[in-house]
Design an enzyme around this catalytic site. Structure first.
Site, PDB file in Angstrom:
ATOM      1  N   GLY A 108       6.317  -2.341   6.748  1.00 57.76           N
ATOM      2  CA  GLY A 108       7.421  -2.922   5.988  1.00 57.76           C
ATOM      3  C   GLY A 108       7.661  -2.119   4.727  1.00 57.76           C
ATOM      4  O   GLY A 108       6.812  -1.331   4.303  1.00 57.76           O
ATOM      5  N   LYS A 109       8.826  -2.283   4.133  1.00 55.22           N
ATOM      6  CA  LYS A 109       9.128  -1.648   2.859  1.00 55.22           C
ATOM      7  C   LYS A 109      10.273  -2.392   2.201  1.00 55.22           C
ATOM      8  O   LYS A 109      11.144  -2.924   2.882  1.00 55.22           O
ATOM      9  CB  LYS A 109       9.532  -0.178   3.063  1.00 55.22           C
ATOM     10  CG  LYS A 109       9.353   0.684   1.825  1.00 55.22           C
ATOM     11  CD  LYS A 109       7.887   0.935   1.550  1.00 55.22           C
ATOM     12  CE  LYS A 109       7.671   1.874   0.376  1.00 55.22           C
ATOM     13  NZ  LYS A 109       6.253   2.219   0.211  1.00 55.22           N
TER      14      LYS A 109
END
Length: 420
Positions: A108-109
């Site tokens: 994720g980011k």
């Protein structure tokens, strides 16, 4: 539609890397599609009242690439140039990184397009709290766990923890990592990424039969990662000859005292003007002769324009995506640079984040020596796996690292099947 949404040079680079590796792995068409494209692309507007009384609307993003192997894990950055495509690329790399390190996470980011240097602490707190509240339906210790990144820090994580815990009605330490130790953060987490970079760079020097005591290093970036990488390498006996940040670059063949430079940065805001080294053009710094070159800043800084001029023996990618696809080809054709690819080199941060998450679930905290010892063990194992895999299959190190990570994700998707 997917391509249009994610139109960005960084995402194209990540996608090209994936396609090349998927070709080597001979992945089926359906598994390729399921592995390549992100599961969720979230975009939110973040209105806050500035100190001057005006209301400003910022845009925030969160990309959850895959949840097939566990909750997504990845940083939150505050930077003026944050775009959805860039965030998606970083989430993809984090996915392969977690799989390579055998961590039970997907990638994720997140990011907010803002300049934190121009904002007060009060404005940053409002921004963080509103961003967190907009993300509440999509995050949680078993869904999405954020951490600090460029422009954010442990204070940012404290505000996020407070928002989530207030809504939950009880303390939920596992919602973020990289938080203060007093809020059930982990000893050693702050230094983890830079420590891991230096640890692997030292192993690479040994592989290249270069003694640490005679080796030199140049580091682009003197934030958290660059500082701890420099400090740890200095502890190994490596001489740090060049360092740069957003204010400029400095060089000294005799070596730069890392702690003294840090004091200068604390007082002045940057490396520029440091008395015990000479100023140098930041672009020229990258092509100075050294044994270890560590790009620890932004993406795409090693390009087709400077790859042929590099004079390092080891290229340790502390940043995400610092080397373009065209530069990769030049480096591979040269054959004289030992590359430690980003998804391996900078994996110390997410590995220690995993340790922090585990400690939070157990409500039991480990000491710093235990954390760093476990980190060194995990990093050494992953390093040896990548080098052995690359040697056996006659692959560049980057493709080997990506192959190990992508194959892990692909196998899990194959085993779980497709719902419905």
């Amino acid at each position: 539609m997917k391509e249009h949404l994610l139109e960005n040079p960084v995402f194209r680079m990540a996608a090209d890397q994936f396609d090349r590796t998927a070709d080597f792995l001979n992945l089926s068409k359906d598994i390729r599609k399921r592995c390549k494209w992100p599961m969720r692309l979230l975009t939110v507007s973040i209105p806050i009242k500035l100190d001057n009384g005006e209301t400003e609307v910022f845009y925030g993003y969160r990309v959850q690439h895959q949840l097939s192997r566990g909750p997504v894990k990845g940083g939150l950055r505050f930077h003026p140039n944050v775009e959805l495509g860039e965030v998606a690329a970083l989430a993809m790399w984090m996915n392969w990184k977690c799989a390579l390190m055998e961590l039970p996470f997907g990638g994720g980011k997140g990011g907010v397009a803002c300049d934190p240097r121009d904002m007060s602490a009060a404005e940053l707190e409002k921004l963080t709290r509103r961003y967190t509240s907009e993300m509440l339906p999509f995050i949680g210790p078993e869904t999405d766990v954020m951490a600090p990144d460029m422009g954010t820090n442990e204070q940012t994580m404290s505000w996020m923890l407070d928002v989530y815990s207030t809504h939950a009605g009880h303390m939920v330490p596992g919602i973020v990592t990289g938080k203060p130790v007093k809020l059930m953060g982990s000893e050693g987490r702050t230094a983890a990424t830079g420590h891991g970079v230096a640890f692997l760079a030292a192993r690479a020097l040994t592989k290249c039969k270069i003694k640490h005591e005679t080796a030199t290093a140049v580091i682009q970036g003197f934030g958290n990662v660059g500082y701890y990488a420099a400090l740890t390498l200095e502890g190994f006996g490596v001489r740090i000859t060049g360092i740069s940040d957003v204010t400029g670059a400095i060089f000294s063949a005799e070596g730069i005292n890392v702690r003294k430079l840090a004091e200068h940065v604390e007082q002045t805001g940057g490396v520029k003007g440091y008395a015990n080294a000479e100023p140098i053009d930041p672009a020229e710094l990258l092509v100075q002769k050294c044994d270890v070159l560590i790009p620890a800043a932004l993406e795409r800084v090693i390009t087709e324009k400077n790859a042929a001029q590099l004079k390092c023996r080891v290229l340790a990618e502390a940043a995400n995506g610092p080397t373009t696809t065209k530069a990769d080809k030049i480096i591979e054709e040269r054959g004289d640079i030992f590359l430690i690819p980003d998804i391996l080199c900078n994996a110390g941060g997410v590995t220690c984040s995993y340790f922090e998450w585990v400690q939070n679930l157990q409500r039991f905290q480990w000491g710093e020596q235990e954390v760093l010892s476990k980190l060194d063990t995990k990093m050494a194992k992953a390093f040896d796996r990548v080098i052995s895999y690359a040697s056996y299959n006659k692959l560049p190190h980057r493709v080997a690292a990506l192959a190990l990570g992508i194959k892990e994700v692909a196998d899990v998707k194959e085993q779980r099947g497709l719902f419905p």
